[in-house]
Design an enzyme around this catalytic site. Structure first.
Site, mmCIF file in Angstrom:
data_model
loop_
_atom_site.group_PDB
_atom_site.id
_atom_site.type_symbol
_atom_site.label_atom_id
_atom_site.label_comp_id
_atom_site.label_asym_id
_atom_site.label_seq_id
_atom_site.Cartn_x
_atom_site.Cartn_y
_atom_site.Cartn_z
ATOM 1 N N SER A 36 38.543 24.818 3.315
ATOM 2 C CA SER A 36 39.668 24.878 3.698
ATOM 3 C C SER A 36 40.558 25.731 3.111
ATOM 4 O O SER A 36 40.770 25.594 1.974
ATOM 5 C CB SER A 36 40.285 23.113 3.657
ATOM 6 O OG SER A 36 41.532 23.105 4.250
ATOM 7 N N ASP A 255 43.113 46.111 21.084
ATOM 8 C CA ASP A 255 43.502 46.158 22.405
ATOM 9 C C ASP A 255 44.582 47.316 22.713
ATOM 10 O O ASP A 255 44.663 47.873 23.846
ATOM 11 C CB ASP A 255 44.225 44.703 22.492
ATOM 12 C CG ASP A 255 43.082 43.673 22.548
ATOM 13 O OD1 ASP A 255 41.839 43.985 22.745
ATOM 14 O OD2 ASP A 255 43.413 42.377 22.150
#
Length: 324
Positions: A36, A255
């Protein structure tokens, strides 16, 4: 040039970890990994590969048709944002039951990333009949999306004799060799980064030369080292990255490069100039948090191209593209 951009439309949840993921990895315990990371910030942004590429094209003065599937939540604000940007959203299917896709990504100090993606309504892009949209396309870019949708759009382009650009990128991790071969065989353009290029070869069993023989033009991005374009006649064109970039977040950089390259191609620029345009818009994105939050105005953009690639490059791009 009439472009259709098929691909994911998503909401990005972007977080930054003030440290290095590698410092928390124990090589001989990776089969038991349970970690975590405490992050310092959260930015919720509009994203998705298809939407990001269409947005970049619009920034460069090119209106493309966006094709993808979303949830009802898309209508609240996201469609209006894309419409205002100059994107044709007439190819977007709205699901009755699923949420718009979610991309959750954490970036560390080395710009390494750990990400998960919830497909949601994106799964319904397989239900879109691309050529029922009444469009006469010059080129269809098939970006990461629902796998069945990507396969369907690719085959539809082959059946209709419409040139297509293959951009399997993020979907390469799950895909087997036969699927990858189907997605790229006969493509007018194949987009990938250098790691993905190696993965394509590994999974398909094709050599570098084999891959290039199955497509017309291969475009391989190399991060800070720029991009290489391999033409069908064996020419290799290397273009360096933009100078002086201060990286903030790498999300969406690939992109935006695709958007810039395709905008250049659509404006009849050479592959070299098109790659330079792609590198320039990618530099703007990597300096910004969020994939559609960057500013792109004419003079600073042209100045950036001129300072890295020279006055001739600046003048040719200036004459070809309709930036504001």
């Amino acid at each position: 040039m009439h472009l259709a951009i098929t691909g994911s439309i998503a909401t990005d949840h972007l977080m930054t970890f003030p440290g290095k993921f590698a410092d928390s990895l124990v090589p001989d315990q990776l089969d038991k990994i349970s970690l975590s990371f405490l992050v310092e910030d959260l930015d919720v942004r509009r994203g998705g590969c298809g939407a990001n590429i269409a947005f970049g094209l619009a920034k460069l003065g090119h209106r493309a048709l966006l094709v993808g599937a979303v949830g009802q939540d898309f209508e609240t604000e996201y469609r209006g944002w894309l419409d205002a940007a100059g994107i044709d959203t007439g190819g977007v299917l709205v699901s009755d039951s699923r949420h718009t896709a979610r991309f959750v990504c954490t970036t560390d100090d080395d710009h390494a990333q750990i990400a998960t993606f919830y497909a949601g309504a994106m799964r319904e892009s397989r239900d879109i009949d691309l050529f029922s949209l009444g469009q006469d396309f010059d080129l269809v870019l098939i970006a990461p999306d629902d796998p069945e949708g990507m396969l369907r759009h690719t085959q539809a382009c082959r059946d209709q004799g419409i040139p297509f650009a293959a951009d399997p990128s993020q979907q390469l991790a799950w895909a087997e060799g036969d699927v990858i071969r189907h997605l790229i065989d006969g493509a007018e353009y194949l987009f990938s980064n250098d790691y993905e290029s190696a993965l394509i070869q590994q999974k398909t069993g094709w050599s570098e030369a084999d891959v290039q023989a199955h497509v017309t033009t291969q475009v391989t991005t190399r991060g800070k080292d720029g991009v290489s374009v391999f033409t069908h006649d064996g020419e290799r064109i290397d273009v360096g990255a933009i100078d002086g970039v201060v990286a903030v977040d790498p999300t969406g950089v690939g992109d935006s490069f695709r958007a810039g390259f395709l905008a250049g191609v659509a404006a009849d620029l050479s592959f070299e100039r098109s790659a330079q345009v792609g590198c320039a818009i990618a530099a703007s994105v990597v300096e910004t948090k969020g994939t559609q939050e960057y500013d792109l105005t004419r003079e600073p953009f042209l100045e950036r191209i001129g300072s890295t690639y020279g006055d001739t490059a600046r003048d040719e791009v200036d004459a070809a593209l309709s930036l504001t």
